[in-house]
Design a protein around this motif. Structure first.
Motif, mmCIF file in Angstrom:
data_model
loop_
_atom_site.group_PDB
_atom_site.id
_atom_site.type_symbol
_atom_site.label_atom_id
_atom_site.label_comp_id
_atom_site.label_asym_id
_atom_site.label_seq_id
_atom_site.Cartn_x
_atom_site.Cartn_y
_atom_site.Cartn_z
ATOM 1 N N UNK A 171 0.859 -1.190 0.000
ATOM 2 C CA UNK A 171 0.000 0.000 0.000
ATOM 3 C C UNK A 171 0.892 1.237 0.000
ATOM 4 N N UNK A 172 0.730 2.090 -0.998
ATOM 5 C CA UNK A 172 1.589 3.274 -1.123
ATOM 6 C C UNK A 172 0.733 4.527 -0.962
ATOM 7 N N UNK A 173 1.117 5.378 -0.004
ATOM 8 C CA UNK A 173 0.434 6.658 0.216
ATOM 9 C C UNK A 173 1.471 7.774 0.257
ATOM 10 N N UNK A 174 0.983 8.999 0.170
ATOM 11 C CA UNK A 174 1.845 10.176 0.285
ATOM 12 C C UNK A 174 2.073 10.503 1.758
ATOM 13 N N UNK A 175 3.316 10.742 2.129
ATOM 14 C CA UNK A 175 3.636 11.116 3.503
ATOM 15 C C UNK A 175 2.997 12.447 3.881
ATOM 16 N N UNK A 176 2.793 13.311 2.906
ATOM 17 C CA UNK A 176 2.284 14.654 3.178
ATOM 18 C C UNK A 176 0.756 14.687 3.218
ATOM 19 N N UNK A 177 0.097 14.053 2.247
ATOM 20 C CA UNK A 177 -1.363 14.185 2.143
ATOM 21 C C UNK A 177 -2.130 12.983 2.670
ATOM 22 N N UNK A 178 -1.448 11.870 2.958
ATOM 23 C CA UNK A 178 -2.072 10.614 3.408
ATOM 24 C C UNK A 178 -2.958 9.998 2.324
ATOM 25 N N UNK A 179 -2.908 10.541 1.111
ATOM 26 C CA UNK A 179 -3.714 10.000 0.020
ATOM 27 C C UNK A 179 -2.956 8.895 -0.710
ATOM 28 N N UNK A 180 -3.675 7.996 -1.372
ATOM 29 C CA UNK A 180 -2.997 6.914 -2.091
ATOM 30 C C UNK A 180 -2.185 7.440 -3.262
ATOM 31 N N UNK A 181 -1.123 6.720 -3.579
ATOM 32 C CA UNK A 181 -0.280 7.071 -4.724
ATOM 33 C C UNK A 181 -0.512 6.016 -5.807
ATOM 34 N N UNK A 192 -15.992 0.570 12.089
ATOM 35 C CA UNK A 192 -16.295 1.940 12.536
ATOM 36 C C UNK A 192 -15.012 2.712 12.833
ATOM 37 N N UNK A 193 -14.113 2.092 13.599
ATOM 38 C CA UNK A 193 -12.898 2.818 13.992
ATOM 39 C C UNK A 193 -11.893 2.921 12.849
ATOM 40 N N UNK A 194 -11.933 1.985 11.900
ATOM 41 C CA UNK A 194 -11.072 2.123 10.724
ATOM 42 C C UNK A 194 -11.573 3.264 9.832
ATOM 43 N N UNK A 195 -12.899 3.374 9.655
ATOM 44 C CA UNK A 195 -13.453 4.515 8.907
ATOM 45 C C UNK A 195 -13.047 5.818 9.590
ATOM 46 N N UNK A 196 -13.178 5.876 10.926
ATOM 47 C CA UNK A 196 -12.792 7.085 11.666
ATOM 48 C C UNK A 196 -11.318 7.423 11.446
ATOM 49 N N UNK A 197 -10.468 6.396 11.521
ATOM 50 C CA UNK A 197 -9.014 6.598 11.390
ATOM 51 C C UNK A 197 -8.661 7.152 10.012
ATOM 52 N N UNK A 198 -9.213 6.542 8.953
ATOM 53 C CA UNK A 198 -8.885 6.994 7.593
ATOM 54 C C UNK A 198 -9.505 8.365 7.333
ATOM 55 N N UNK A 199 -10.713 8.587 7.805
ATOM 56 C CA UNK A 199 -11.373 9.891 7.653
ATOM 57 C C UNK A 199 -10.548 10.999 8.303
ATOM 58 N N UNK A 200 -10.104 10.764 9.536
ATOM 59 C CA UNK A 200 -9.310 11.782 10.239
ATOM 60 C C UNK A 200 -8.014 12.059 9.478
ATOM 61 N N UNK A 201 -7.349 10.995 9.004
ATOM 62 C CA UNK A 201 -6.096 11.179 8.274
ATOM 63 C C UNK A 201 -6.280 11.994 7.014
ATOM 64 N N UNK A 202 -7.300 11.673 6.233
ATOM 65 C CA UNK A 202 -7.526 12.357 4.959
ATOM 66 C C UNK A 202 -8.044 13.779 5.175
ATOM 67 N N UNK A 203 -8.998 13.965 6.093
ATOM 68 C CA UNK A 203 -9.618 15.280 6.265
ATOM 69 C C UNK A 203 -8.705 16.250 7.023
ATOM 70 N N UNK A 204 -7.901 15.730 7.936
ATOM 71 C CA UNK A 204 -6.993 16.600 8.679
ATOM 72 C C UNK A 204 -5.959 17.208 7.761
#
Length: 420
Positions: free
Chosen positions: A20-30, A403-415
């Motif tokens: 799984x590859x994501x951006x260190x800065x935006x937490x979005x997938x690469x 539920x908590x995985x949705x919360x975790x990914x939501x917080x990472x992306x929206x923050x």
């Protein structure tokens, strides 16, 4: 090619690898990242080359691994995992190389990669994963009291146990001022440590018992502010003499990940003791530790059918029990206390739908849903795809883990979106 042929002949079992590859800065997938995979020590032996999809994920690959028995029998001295090197490149990002990714038979290794945006100097980020703690020699744990005195200094920092969103890991012994500090999500930390300390091929109840011990030990460090009260600026270290083994950029395993997602708010308690118990342990093969859990011993008990709590009580005594933290940091809202499924409705469903749509903005493979507070077939389909992307059982329902995985990914992306 003789070394390569020799390795292929001796590695007769198969393990799996997913990247799984994501951006260190935006937490979005690469997407469109290229990953070349070779045997560690045989750099010119490219075995596979894969490209990540819109979710930043590779297909799941099958790779050669040693016999399963090697990781189940403490008498066998052979290395129970094979080691691979991953070279990751993506347009606009610094390349990364990870040597020593571990593949065990019959389980899926998950390699999470965070790439840095390209700077002026296109330096490759190189990580070498050291040997597993059960295979190599590491310093044994220095014994400590399992319950810390909290009233000698008059500093009771927390009134109740809180699961932190992040902890600060000092990658060395406490007094090593050259060691780097890392900010790590709590759940990611636990998954990393468990993957470094036990084998993911062990029985489910053995993994549960060891994960609970690792979490309770860690939450004791958090609750007592053990290192900060000594003047340090971190929560815990990666030294096995003081704490647990934690390794930057190491891969984790699916059998460990799903258990941590289920148990992450739990810890171990004794009657009339507020703080999580500092549950110390040793391997039980190279090092013996009376009154502590031994990792190999816990595997033997798991194979005999012991439950997780029975394994823990076998070592720590009958007055040990599992507790749950009343507070989890960094989440928008706590789990409703029941599984959301088709036919559910209300504010919790609406909140979950809103979070899924934000996540879908970063992960286009996840369909957007109508935010109406009604759990219909469209919401179930989006949840199923979310579970597929993030390695959860694909039930289409929102249980505690989902539920908590949705919360975790939501917080990472929206923050990150708010910051930019």
């Amino acid at each position: 090619m003789s070394i390569l042929k020799s390795m292929q002949d001796t590695l007769t079992y198969r393990g799996r690898l997913q990247i799984n590859v994501t951006s260190e800065i935006t937490a979005r997938p690469v997407p469109d990242a290229t990953v070349q995979i070779s045997y560690t020590g045989v750099p010119d032996s490219t075995l596979e080359e894969v490209t990540t999809d819109t979710s930043g994920q590779s297909e799941t690959l099958e790779l050669a691994a040693p016999p399963l028995e090697y990781s189940l029998n403490p008498q066998i001295e052979e290395q129970p995992y094979s080691e691979y090197t991953l070279d990751i490149t993506a347009p606009g990002y610094e390349p990364m190389s990870i040597a020593g990714a571990e593949i065990l038979p019959d389980v899926t290794a998950i390699q999470n990669v965070q790439l840095r945006p390209l700077a002026d100097n296109e330096a490759e980020n190189v990580f070498v994963i050291p040997a597993h703690t059960l295979y190599a020699e590491y310093p044994p744990k220095i014994p400590e009291d399992e319950i810390k005195p909290m009233n000698e200094t008059g500093e009771i920092v927390l009134s109740r146990v809180v699961v932190p969103e992040y902890i600060v890991v000092h990658d060395g012994s406490p007094r090593d001022t050259t060691a780097q500090n890392y900010y790590v999500r709590y759940k990611d930390y636990i998954k990393n440590v468990a993957s470094s300390e036990i084998y993911a091929t062990w029985t489910e109840n053995t993994i549960r018992a060891n994960v609970l011990a690792i979490m309770s030990f860690t939450l004791n460090r958090v609750y007592t502010e053990w290192y900060r009260n000594q003047g340090y600026d971190f929560t815990i270290t990666s030294s096995t003499a003081f704490d647990h083994k934690w390794i930057p950029e190491r891969n984790i395993f699916d059998t460990i990940s799903v258990i941590v997602d289920e148990l992450f708010a739990n810890y171990l308690s004794r009657p009339n003791v507020r703080q999580p118990i500092l549950t110390q342990y040793c391997d039980g093969r190279r090092v013996q530790c009376p009154n502590w859990m031994t990792q190999w011993g816990s595997q033997a008990l798991g194979e005999q059918g012991y439950s997780a709590i029975d394994i823990l009580r076998y070592y720590y005594g009958d007055d040990m029990y599992i507790n749950i933290a009343p507070e989890i940091s960094g989440i928008p809202s706590s789990w409703p206390g029941y599984t959301l499924s088709q036919g559910s409705s209300g504010d919790k469903v609406r909140q979950m739908q809103e979070q899924l749509n934000v996540i879908a903005g970063a992960y286009p493979a996840i369909p957007t849903v109508t935010v109406d507070g009604i759990y219909g077939p469209g919401t179930a389909a989006a949840v199923t795809k979310f579970q597929s992307v993030f390695g959860l059982p694909q039930t289409g329902t929102v249980d505690y883990r989902t539920w908590y995985k949705i919360s975790e990914i939501y917080v990472g992306v929206s923050r990150i979106a708010e910051l930019t």
